[in-house]
Structure formats: C-alpha cells, structure tokens
Design a protein around this motif. Structure first.
Motif, PDB file in Angstrom:
ATOM      1  N   GLY A  99       0.097  -0.973   0.233  1.00  0.00           N
ATOM      2  CA  GLY A  99       0.026  -0.276  -0.259  1.00  0.00           C
ATOM      3  C   GLY A  99       0.722   1.535   0.337  1.00  0.00           C
ATOM      4  N   ALA A 100       1.116   1.931  -0.986  1.00  0.00           N
ATOM      5  CA  ALA A 100       1.773   3.048  -1.416  1.00  0.00           C
ATOM      6  C   ALA A 100       1.101   4.135  -2.341  1.00  0.00           C
ATOM      7  N   ASP A 101      -0.326   4.526  -1.359  1.00  0.00           N
ATOM      8  CA  ASP A 101      -0.953   5.017  -2.416  1.00  0.00           C
ATOM      9  C   ASP A 101      -1.397   6.287  -1.022  1.00  0.00           C
ATOM     10  N   GLY A 102      -0.414   6.768  -0.796  1.00  0.00           N
ATOM     11  CA  GLY A 102      -0.409   8.064  -0.471  1.00  0.00           C
ATOM     12  C   GLY A 102      -0.668   8.037   0.798  1.00  0.00           C
ATOM     13  N   ILE A 103      -0.934   9.619   1.841  1.00  0.00           N
ATOM     14  CA  ILE A 103      -1.522  10.223   2.761  1.00  0.00           C
ATOM     15  C   ILE A 103      -3.143   9.889   3.301  1.00  0.00           C
ATOM     16  N   HIS A 104      -4.021   9.964   1.869  1.00  0.00           N
ATOM     17  CA  HIS A 104      -5.682   9.352   2.216  1.00  0.00           C
ATOM     18  C   HIS A 104      -5.385   8.214   1.723  1.00  0.00           C
ATOM     19  N   SER A 105      -4.479   7.515   1.982  1.00  0.00           N
ATOM     20  CA  SER A 105      -4.757   5.711   1.950  1.00  0.00           C
ATOM     21  C   SER A 105      -5.945   4.894   1.130  1.00  0.00           C
ATOM     22  N   ALA A 106      -6.556   3.935   0.789  1.00  0.00           N
ATOM     23  CA  ALA A 106      -7.810   3.407   0.551  1.00  0.00           C
ATOM     24  C   ALA A 106      -6.802   1.963   1.122  1.00  0.00           C
ATOM     25  N   VAL A 107      -6.026   1.671   0.802  1.00  0.00           N
ATOM     26  CA  VAL A 107      -5.378   0.592   1.579  1.00  0.00           C
ATOM     27  C   VAL A 107      -5.160   0.360   3.232  1.00  0.00           C
ATOM     28  N   ARG A 108      -4.621   1.908   3.641  1.00  0.00           N
ATOM     29  CA  ARG A 108      -4.425   1.974   4.974  1.00  0.00           C
ATOM     30  C   ARG A 108      -6.118   2.112   5.649  1.00  0.00           C
ATOM     31  N   ARG A 109      -6.306   2.191   5.169  1.00  0.00           N
ATOM     32  CA  ARG A 109      -7.930   2.659   5.269  1.00  0.00           C
ATOM     33  C   ARG A 109      -8.732   1.197   5.394  1.00  0.00           C
ATOM     34  N   ALA A 110      -8.416   0.027   4.281  1.00  0.00           N
ATOM     35  CA  ALA A 110      -9.318  -0.875   4.438  1.00  0.00           C
ATOM     36  C   ALA A 110      -8.315  -2.122   5.806  1.00  0.00           C
ATOM     37  N   LEU A 111      -7.433  -1.404   6.122  1.00  0.00           N
ATOM     38  CA  LEU A 111      -6.495  -2.109   6.853  1.00  0.00           C
ATOM     39  C   LEU A 111      -6.928  -2.305   8.301  1.00  0.00           C
ATOM     40  N   PHE A 112      -7.268  -0.822   8.897  1.00  0.00           N
ATOM     41  CA  PHE A 112      -6.604  -0.159   9.669  1.00  0.00           C
ATOM     42  C   PHE A 112      -8.775   0.380   9.586  1.00  0.00           C
ATOM     43  N   PRO A 113      -9.808   0.419   9.624  1.00  0.00           N
ATOM     44  CA  PRO A 113     -10.941   1.215   9.704  1.00  0.00           C
ATOM     45  C   PRO A 113     -10.987   2.409  10.381  1.00  0.00           C
ATOM     46  N   ASP A 114     -10.599   1.625  12.100  1.00  0.00           N
ATOM     47  CA  ASP A 114     -10.626   2.488  13.103  1.00  0.00           C
ATOM     48  C   ASP A 114      -9.822   4.075  13.041  1.00  0.00           C
ATOM     49  N   HIS A 115      -8.832   3.532  11.911  1.00  0.00           N
ATOM     50  CA  HIS A 115      -7.552   4.844  12.696  1.00  0.00           C
ATOM     51  C   HIS A 115      -7.909   6.160  12.519  1.00  0.00           C
ATOM     52  N   PRO A 116      -8.342   7.282  12.687  1.00  0.00           N
ATOM     53  CA  PRO A 116      -8.989   8.326  12.973  1.00  0.00           C
ATOM     54  C   PRO A 116      -8.237   9.131  11.316  1.00  0.00           C
ATOM     55  N   GLY A 117      -7.260   8.124  10.915  1.00  0.00           N
ATOM     56  CA  GLY A 117      -6.036   8.927   9.265  1.00  0.00           C
ATOM     57  C   GLY A 117      -5.824   9.900  10.271  1.00  0.00           C
ATOM     58  N   PRO A 118      -5.259  10.880   9.309  1.00  0.00           N
ATOM     59  CA  PRO A 118      -4.617  11.723   8.637  1.00  0.00           C
ATOM     60  C   PRO A 118      -5.095  13.341   9.287  1.00  0.00           C
ATOM     61  N   LEU A 119      -4.564  14.231   9.857  1.00  0.00           N
ATOM     62  CA  LEU A 119      -5.142  15.296  10.064  1.00  0.00           C
ATOM     63  C   LEU A 119      -4.288  16.216   9.509  1.00  0.00           C
ATOM     64  N   TYR A 120      -5.277  17.936   9.310  1.00  0.00           N
ATOM     65  CA  TYR A 120      -4.440  19.075   9.091  1.00  0.00           C
ATOM     66  C   TYR A 120      -3.461  19.569  10.601  1.00  0.00           C
ATOM     67  N   SER A 121      -2.589  19.842   9.012  1.00  0.00           N
ATOM     68  CA  SER A 121      -1.142  20.791  10.746  1.00  0.00           C
ATOM     69  C   SER A 121      -1.046  21.767  10.924  1.00  0.00           C
ATOM     70  N   GLY A 122      -2.138  22.385  10.026  1.00  0.00           N
ATOM     71  CA  GLY A 122      -2.434  23.971  10.691  1.00  0.00           C
ATOM     72  C   GLY A 122      -1.773  25.007   9.752  1.00  0.00           C
ATOM     73  N   PHE A 123      -0.710  24.393   8.376  1.00  0.00           N
ATOM     74  CA  PHE A 123      -0.323  25.118   7.681  1.00  0.00           C
ATOM     75  C   PHE A 123      -0.056  24.662   5.666  1.00  0.00           C
ATOM     76  N   THR A 124      -0.135  25.403   5.191  1.00  0.00           N
ATOM     77  CA  THR A 124      -0.287  25.148   3.670  1.00  0.00           C
ATOM     78  C   THR A 124       1.547  25.365   2.726  1.00  0.00           C
ATOM     79  N   THR A 125       1.479  24.815   1.554  1.00  0.00           N
ATOM     80  CA  THR A 125       2.978  24.698   1.376  1.00  0.00           C
ATOM     81  C   THR A 125       2.533  25.301  -0.488  1.00  0.00           C
ATOM     82  N   TRP A 126       3.296  26.332  -0.677  1.00  0.00           N
ATOM     83  CA  TRP A 126       3.719  26.348  -2.428  1.00  0.00           C
ATOM     84  C   TRP A 126       4.993  25.370  -2.919  1.00  0.00           C
ATOM     85  N   ARG A 127       4.771  25.201  -4.138  1.00  0.00           N
ATOM     86  CA  ARG A 127       6.030  24.889  -4.795  1.00  0.00           C
ATOM     87  C   ARG A 127       6.104  25.169  -6.028  1.00  0.00           C
ATOM     88  N   LEU A 128       7.549  26.595  -6.937  1.00  0.00           N
ATOM     89  CA  LEU A 128       7.924  26.193  -7.965  1.00  0.00           C
ATOM     90  C   LEU A 128       8.899  25.606  -8.501  1.00  0.00           C
TER      91      LEU A 128
END
Length: 394
Positions: A156-185
C-alpha cells in the motif's frame, strides 16, 4: 517467498516505484497500479539525504541520482529582511553524514525508477481496491476494473489518504491538518544569483535552492485555514505574503506564472498506526506515517521503507518492527520542527531566531543537527551492484 511470487504495488509514486524495483531485483513478479493516467508525481522537487541515497544504492541507482542532482548545503537560514541566522556548507553536511544532501525534480527520480521495471509492470489509470488482505493460507486479493489480482504481497503506497490503510485499519482516525499550507515552484530565473536559503518569518517561510539543470526550486509555507485558496491566483497570493522579503524572492515571483505554482495543504498522521502490515499487505511512505515536510524526510523515509520491505518481504512483522519505531520518532521530530519554523508570535519568533543564531555559533548549524540520527541510517542489505559483483566472481 519463492522467486516466482507476485507483488502488487498500489500507488506509483516514489515509495511505490522504489518498492517495485527492489522487489523486482529480488526476483518477484511485480505489478504497479497507479490510478492517475500517467506517472506524474505530485510536487515539484525532492531533497534526498544520505540515508535515502544509501537505500537507492541497494538497487543500483544511488550514483546515478547523485550525478543528476545538485548538492545542497551551501547557504543557510535567514530572516525576511535578509539577515543570516546560520550558515551551512555542502562539505560540512557530507562530512557529518557520510554523504551529500542533494536536490532533484521528483519527475527525474520517478523516470529513473520506472526505467528499472519491465515495460508491462506499470498500469496507469488503474484504480484498485483491497478486497482481501490474505493470510498464511491464502494470497491477498486486489480488485481492479480489469478483474481481480492475487498477490503474495500487496504494498500500500497510495499516499496520505490511502484507501489500503483504511481497509487494513478502519478504526484509525487517519491524517490531521497540520495547520499550514505550502506552495512549490520549479522555474528558470535567468541572471539571478543567490545562495541557497530557507527564510523564517512569523507563521511563514520561504526556501530557494538551485537545481543542476540551471532552474531553481522555491517553496513557501504559511499558517492558514484548511482548504483555503487565493481569491485570484496563487502567484498573487505569494506576492502578497512574500513580495517584500529579501532577494532573490521578488525576482523569483516576478519570473513565475500563475500556472507554475502548486499549492497543497499539509496533513500528517498524528496517531501512529498499530502496525505497518496486516496479512500479506504492507504499508509504506505517507500511507503509513505521513509527516510535515519540515525535515524534508517524507520521500526519504518512503524510500527507506521500500528497501527494508524488500529485505523483509517474507516476514512483514519484521518489517513493522524495523520501520515503525524509526518513522514514528522522525514524524514526531518533523511535527516539532514545523511548530518551530511556523511560530507566529512576535516574542516566540525573536526567541527562536536568537536560539538558532546561538546554536550555530557554538557548533553545527541547527539545519545539520536536525538530521542527526536520520541521515546516518544505513540499509540492512548490501547494494545490489555489490551483490552482483560478488556473484560474478564466484
């Protein structure tokens, strides 16, 4: 596992492709399922520390990536007015950690990883669902639009909103917002000379670094509500936030177009998963331990995961035991570093800047100290090229 075993990797990002290459090197048949229509990495550039470069050495790619990348370390940390808080050097970083810190585009790394796989190994536009994690008596099963795939190992290498993770651990709360946003160029800015830097303000930061091809990589972060977007465009938002900061930031913004700017909110997994595996399924990278980018270790740890997973492919409990303590500790350090860099109070910022200056005067800069215990990691197996050379002489 027998060498004819089949591994299905869900996700064609850096971690997933590294795992696919490492497992392919071990003799497994590999299928990579990437839901995007092409292997188009999210983000712009990636800093690789000696720990992940040593991991890439295992699959014979380390030296090639070092040659394609720009060394990092010459520069340091500044205030928005331009005052240097700390200076660093690439040589000091390489000496401290036994190798350089380098910077290259994510697309370059993805291209080089994909080139190590058989032509039919990667399926793009392929949405996948974990139907059965399997166990010691039956294979795992992944459902796609083209039918089900059975696998001796699913990654399961499907990123921060991983569907594989949810299937394995459905009771885990998952990711939280860290309080900031980013820009890249990533863009060319002809005629602009600068020293690499990361500049910390009040609840904001900016970094500018050269790439080996003559372009530069710039990134910014600011505290903001989740899901926010600029009322006009993100380049205009950057001008409002950073347009009066020191050179070369105004020149970078003048050269940028609105379509050059990528914006992403930052999330992290605050509560560690109980394990990084279940049945015949293993998680890696952001799917397992998403962290803020404040240490630049998200992609590096995904690469480490991939190499260690290939080493423990027949014993996923050993993979969890090897990776969970390390990545949990690094993720917590990244959260603390993010709080420090994104401090917003006037007094807190003054104390922070004074601390950085004092620490840098008495020893290695805070930038280098932040990598202690991280960048000096070594993989559990010998480099693939060395193994092959040994086999050829027998």
């Amino acid at each position: 596992m027998p060498q004819s075993s089949h591994a299905v990797v869900v996700g064609g990002g850096i971690g997933g492709l590294t795992a696919a290459v490492a497992l392919h090197r071990c003799g497994m048949r590999v299928t990579v399922l990437e839901r995007a229509p092409a292997l188009a990495p999210v983000g712009a550039a990636l800093s690789l520390a000696p720990n992940s470069l040593r991991a890439l050495d295992v699959i014979g790619l380390g030296d090639e990536i070092r040659d394609l990348a720009a060394w990092q370390g010459d520069g340091g940390m500044r205030t928005p007015g331009g005052r240097w808080l700390a200076r660093t050097s690439a040589e000091a970083a390489a000496e401290r950690f036994g190798g350089p810190l380098v910077l290259l585009t994510r697309a370059t790394l993805v291209d080089r990883l994909a080139a190590q796989l058989p032509p039919d190994a990667v399926r793009t536009g392929a949405r996948a669902t974990l139907a059965d994690p399997g166990d010691t008596h039956r294979p795992a099963r992944v459902t796609t639009a083209d039918g089900d795939l059975e696998a001796d190992l699913v990654v399961g290498a499907d990123g921060i909103h991983s569907a594989v993770r949810r299937a394995l651990f459905p009771d885990h709360p998952g990711p939280l917002y860290s309080g900031f946003t980013t820009w890249r160029l990533v863009l060319p800015v002809p005629g602009v000379e600068f020293a690499s830097h990361e500049t910390w303000g009040r609840g904001r930061l900016w970094g500018t670094h050269p790439l080996k091809d003559g372009r530069l990589y710039a990134y910014a972060a600011a505290t903001a509500p989740a899901g926010g977007r600029a009322p006009d465009d993100e380049r205009a938002e950057l001008l409002r936030l950073y347009g009066d900061w020191h050179d070369p930031i105004p020149a970078v913004l003048a050269a940028a177009r609105a379509e050059d700017v990528l914006r992403h909110d930052v999330h992290h997994i605050a509560r560690p998963l109980p394990a990084y595996h279940r049945g015949r399924v293993a998680l890696l990278g952001d799917a397992a331990h998403a962290m803020p980018p404040s240490l630049g270790q998200g992609g590096n740890q995904a690469i480490e995961d991939a190499i260690v997973l290939a080493h423990h492919r027949a014993d996923l409990a050993a993979y969890t035991a090897a990776r969970r303590p390390r990545t949990t500790a690094i993720a917590r350090r990244a959260v603390r570093a993010a709080r420090l860099s994104m401090a917003g109070g006037r007094t807190a910022v003054a104390v922070r800047d004074a601390l950085i200056t004092a620490v840098s005067r008495t020893g290695p800069a805070l930038f280098l100290r932040g990598f202690d215990g991280i960048a000096d990691w070594r993989p559990p197996q010998a480099p693939y090229a060395a193994v092959q050379a040994g086999a050829d002489t027998q």
